[in-house]
Design a protein around this motif. Structure first.
Motif, PDB file in Angstrom:
ATOM      1  N   ARG A 260     -20.356 -32.767 107.148  1.00  0.00           N
ATOM      2  CA  ARG A 260     -21.405 -33.663 107.626  1.00  0.00           C
ATOM      3  C   ARG A 260     -22.379 -32.947 108.557  1.00  0.00           C
ATOM      4  O   ARG A 260     -23.578 -33.154 108.504  1.00  0.00           O
ATOM      5  N   TRP A 261     -21.861 -32.097 109.430  1.00  0.00           N
ATOM      6  CA  TRP A 261     -22.694 -31.416 110.412  1.00  0.00           C
ATOM      7  C   TRP A 261     -23.086 -30.007 109.975  1.00  0.00           C
ATOM      8  O   TRP A 261     -23.745 -29.296 110.717  1.00  0.00           O
ATOM      9  N   ASN A 262     -22.674 -29.599 108.784  1.00  0.00           N
ATOM     10  CA  ASN A 262     -23.045 -28.300 108.222  1.00  0.00           C
ATOM     11  C   ASN A 262     -22.574 -27.120 109.079  1.00  0.00           C
ATOM     12  O   ASN A 262     -23.297 -26.142 109.272  1.00  0.00           O
ATOM     13  N   PHE A 263     -21.331 -27.210 109.603  1.00  0.00           N
ATOM     14  CA  PHE A 263     -20.778 -26.116 110.378  1.00  0.00           C
ATOM     15  C   PHE A 263     -20.263 -25.029 109.444  1.00  0.00           C
ATOM     16  O   PHE A 263     -19.821 -25.312 108.329  1.00  0.00           O
ATOM     17  N   ILE A 264     -20.287 -23.785 109.913  1.00  0.00           N
ATOM     18  CA  ILE A 264     -19.776 -22.645 109.150  1.00  0.00           C
ATOM     19  C   ILE A 264     -18.252 -22.699 109.082  1.00  0.00           C
ATOM     20  O   ILE A 264     -17.646 -22.395 108.070  1.00  0.00           O
ATOM     21  N   GLY A 265     -17.646 -23.079 110.196  1.00  0.00           N
ATOM     22  CA  GLY A 265     -16.194 -23.114 110.303  1.00  0.00           C
ATOM     23  C   GLY A 265     -15.791 -23.624 111.668  1.00  0.00           C
ATOM     24  O   GLY A 265     -16.548 -24.339 112.321  1.00  0.00           O
ATOM     25  N   VAL A 266     -14.609 -23.237 112.096  1.00  0.00           N
ATOM     26  CA  VAL A 266     -14.101 -23.669 113.394  1.00  0.00           C
ATOM     27  C   VAL A 266     -13.769 -22.458 114.254  1.00  0.00           C
ATOM     28  O   VAL A 266     -13.460 -21.384 113.753  1.00  0.00           O
ATOM     29  N   GLY A 267     -13.822 -22.673 115.538  1.00  0.00           N
ATOM     30  CA  GLY A 267     -13.373 -21.693 116.512  1.00  0.00           C
ATOM     31  C   GLY A 267     -12.255 -22.338 117.307  1.00  0.00           C
ATOM     32  O   GLY A 267     -12.504 -23.261 118.083  1.00  0.00           O
ATOM     33  N   ILE A 268     -11.039 -21.900 117.078  1.00  0.00           N
ATOM     34  CA  ILE A 268      -9.893 -22.472 117.776  1.00  0.00           C
ATOM     35  C   ILE A 268      -9.719 -21.716 119.091  1.00  0.00           C
ATOM     36  O   ILE A 268      -9.460 -20.514 119.095  1.00  0.00           O
ATOM     37  N   VAL A 269      -9.903 -22.417 120.184  1.00  0.00           N
ATOM     38  CA  VAL A 269      -9.824 -21.804 121.508  1.00  0.00           C
ATOM     39  C   VAL A 269      -8.362 -21.634 121.874  1.00  0.00           C
ATOM     40  O   VAL A 269      -7.631 -22.613 122.033  1.00  0.00           O
TER      41      VAL A 269
ATOM     42  N   VAL B 147     -22.697 -17.538 116.379  1.00  0.00           N
ATOM     43  CA  VAL B 147     -22.518 -16.097 116.247  1.00  0.00           C
ATOM     44  C   VAL B 147     -23.845 -15.432 115.907  1.00  0.00           C
ATOM     45  O   VAL B 147     -24.174 -14.375 116.404  1.00  0.00           O
ATOM     46  N   ASN B 148     -24.642 -16.078 115.071  1.00  0.00           N
ATOM     47  CA  ASN B 148     -25.922 -15.528 114.632  1.00  0.00           C
ATOM     48  C   ASN B 148     -27.041 -16.453 115.100  1.00  0.00           C
ATOM     49  O   ASN B 148     -27.265 -17.516 114.530  1.00  0.00           O
ATOM     50  N   ARG B 149     -27.774 -16.057 116.107  1.00  0.00           N
ATOM     51  CA  ARG B 149     -28.845 -16.887 116.663  1.00  0.00           C
ATOM     52  C   ARG B 149     -30.075 -16.953 115.763  1.00  0.00           C
ATOM     53  O   ARG B 149     -30.957 -17.757 115.983  1.00  0.00           O
ATOM     54  N   ASP B 150     -30.155 -16.097 114.745  1.00  0.00           N
ATOM     55  CA  ASP B 150     -31.314 -16.066 113.870  1.00  0.00           C
ATOM     56  C   ASP B 150     -31.283 -17.149 112.789  1.00  0.00           C
ATOM     57  O   ASP B 150     -32.268 -17.353 112.095  1.00  0.00           O
ATOM     58  N   VAL B 151     -30.161 -17.840 112.646  1.00  0.00           N
ATOM     59  CA  VAL B 151     -30.035 -18.870 111.621  1.00  0.00           C
ATOM     60  C   VAL B 151     -30.885 -20.072 112.027  1.00  0.00           C
ATOM     61  O   VAL B 151     -30.815 -20.546 113.150  1.00  0.00           O
ATOM     62  N   ALA B 152     -31.695 -20.561 111.099  1.00  0.00           N
ATOM     63  CA  ALA B 152     -32.628 -21.650 111.386  1.00  0.00           C
ATOM     64  C   ALA B 152     -31.928 -22.989 111.629  1.00  0.00           C
ATOM     65  O   ALA B 152     -32.365 -23.785 112.441  1.00  0.00           O
ATOM     66  N   ASP B 153     -30.850 -23.259 110.914  1.00  0.00           N
ATOM     67  CA  ASP B 153     -30.137 -24.522 111.046  1.00  0.00           C
ATOM     68  C   ASP B 153     -29.433 -24.571 112.394  1.00  0.00           C
ATOM     69  O   ASP B 153     -28.558 -23.762 112.679  1.00  0.00           O
ATOM     70  N   GLU B 154     -29.806 -25.527 113.225  1.00  0.00           N
ATOM     71  CA  GLU B 154     -29.243 -25.578 114.575  1.00  0.00           C
ATOM     72  C   GLU B 154     -27.766 -25.965 114.600  1.00  0.00           C
ATOM     73  O   GLU B 154     -27.089 -25.757 115.592  1.00  0.00           O
ATOM     74  N   ASN B 155     -27.239 -26.535 113.529  1.00  0.00           N
ATOM     75  CA  ASN B 155     -25.817 -26.865 113.472  1.00  0.00           C
ATOM     76  C   ASN B 155     -24.985 -25.748 112.872  1.00  0.00           C
ATOM     77  O   ASN B 155     -23.778 -25.851 112.803  1.00  0.00           O
ATOM     78  N   ALA B 156     -25.636 -24.692 112.385  1.00  0.00           N
ATOM     79  CA  ALA B 156     -24.905 -23.598 111.738  1.00  0.00           C
ATOM     80  C   ALA B 156     -24.158 -22.797 112.799  1.00  0.00           C
ATOM     81  O   ALA B 156     -24.667 -21.848 113.356  1.00  0.00           O
ATOM     82  N   GLY B 157     -22.968 -23.213 113.067  1.00  0.00           N
ATOM     83  CA  GLY B 157     -22.135 -22.544 114.046  1.00  0.00           C
ATOM     84  C   GLY B 157     -20.689 -22.903 113.780  1.00  0.00           C
ATOM     85  O   GLY B 157     -20.348 -23.507 112.765  1.00  0.00           O
ATOM     86  N   TYR B 158     -19.841 -22.527 114.705  1.00  0.00           N
ATOM     87  CA  TYR B 158     -18.408 -22.797 114.607  1.00  0.00           C
ATOM     88  C   TYR B 158     -18.054 -23.906 115.599  1.00  0.00           C
ATOM     89  O   TYR B 158     -18.269 -23.757 116.804  1.00  0.00           O
ATOM     90  N   LEU B 159     -17.509 -24.984 115.098  1.00  0.00           N
ATOM     91  CA  LEU B 159     -17.084 -26.087 115.945  1.00  0.00           C
ATOM     92  C   LEU B 159     -15.898 -25.630 116.788  1.00  0.00           C
ATOM     93  O   LEU B 159     -14.909 -25.134 116.249  1.00  0.00           O
ATOM     94  N   LEU B 160     -16.004 -25.770 118.093  1.00  0.00           N
ATOM     95  CA  LEU B 160     -14.917 -25.345 118.977  1.00  0.00           C
ATOM     96  C   LEU B 160     -13.836 -26.417 119.035  1.00  0.00           C
ATOM     97  O   LEU B 160     -14.123 -27.592 119.304  1.00  0.00           O
ATOM     98  N   LEU B 161     -12.605 -26.010 118.751  1.00  0.00           N
ATOM     99  CA  LEU B 161     -11.447 -26.907 118.758  1.00  0.00           C
ATOM    100  C   LEU B 161     -10.483 -26.488 119.862  1.00  0.00           C
ATOM    101  O   LEU B 161     -10.243 -25.300 120.071  1.00  0.00           O
ATOM    102  N   PHE B 162      -9.929 -27.480 120.518  1.00  0.00           N
ATOM    103  CA  PHE B 162      -8.949 -27.248 121.574  1.00  0.00           C
ATOM    104  C   PHE B 162      -7.670 -27.983 121.198  1.00  0.00           C
ATOM    105  O   PHE B 162      -7.716 -29.087 120.651  1.00  0.00           O
ATOM    106  N   SER B 163      -6.529 -27.390 121.488  1.00  0.00           N
ATOM    107  CA  SER B 163      -5.261 -28.015 121.122  1.00  0.00           C
ATOM    108  C   SER B 163      -4.811 -29.054 122.144  1.00  0.00           C
ATOM    109  O   SER B 163      -3.964 -29.890 121.835  1.00  0.00           O
TER     110      SER B 163
END
Length: 97
Positions: A74-83, A22-38
């Motif tokens: 472990r991967w330092n994700f912000i949260g999840v994105g449930i597709v 969501v925020n490309r300015d964050v230095a940590d390359e893992n700082a994002g939302y893990l995409l989950l599929f049902s």
């Protein structure tokens, strides 16, 4: 959410997971939302629709909801994105503590 099985896409080249940033300015390359599929086929649909040129570079893995917390830490994700709809895509973002 904990008793459900989710599907995640992982790079065959470097082992990183498919995330939404969501925020490309964050230095940590893992700082994002893990995409989950049902469903397995939803993950494939998402990759083939929105990443046709790189879809073959990803593998789809299943993960039980009980292991999500450890993976996020472990991967330092912000949260999840449930597709919810892989074609549009419609994604529900959840921040995890």
């Amino acid at each position: 959410m904990l008793s459900q099985i989710y599907y995640i896409a992982r790079s065959k080249a470097d082992g990183r997971y498919l995330v939404a940033r969501v925020n490309r300015d964050v230095a940590d390359e893992n700082a994002g939302y893990l995409l989950l599929f049902s469903e397995y086929f939803e993950a494939l649909t998402y990759l083939n629709t929105h990443g046709a040129g790189v879809a073959d570079q990803f593998g789809i893995e299943s993960i039980p909801g009980t292991q999500l917390g450890a993976l996020l830490k472990r991967w330092n994700f912000i949260g999840v994105g449930i597709v919810r709809d892989p074609l549009l895509p419609k994604i529900e973002f959840l921040v995890c503590d």
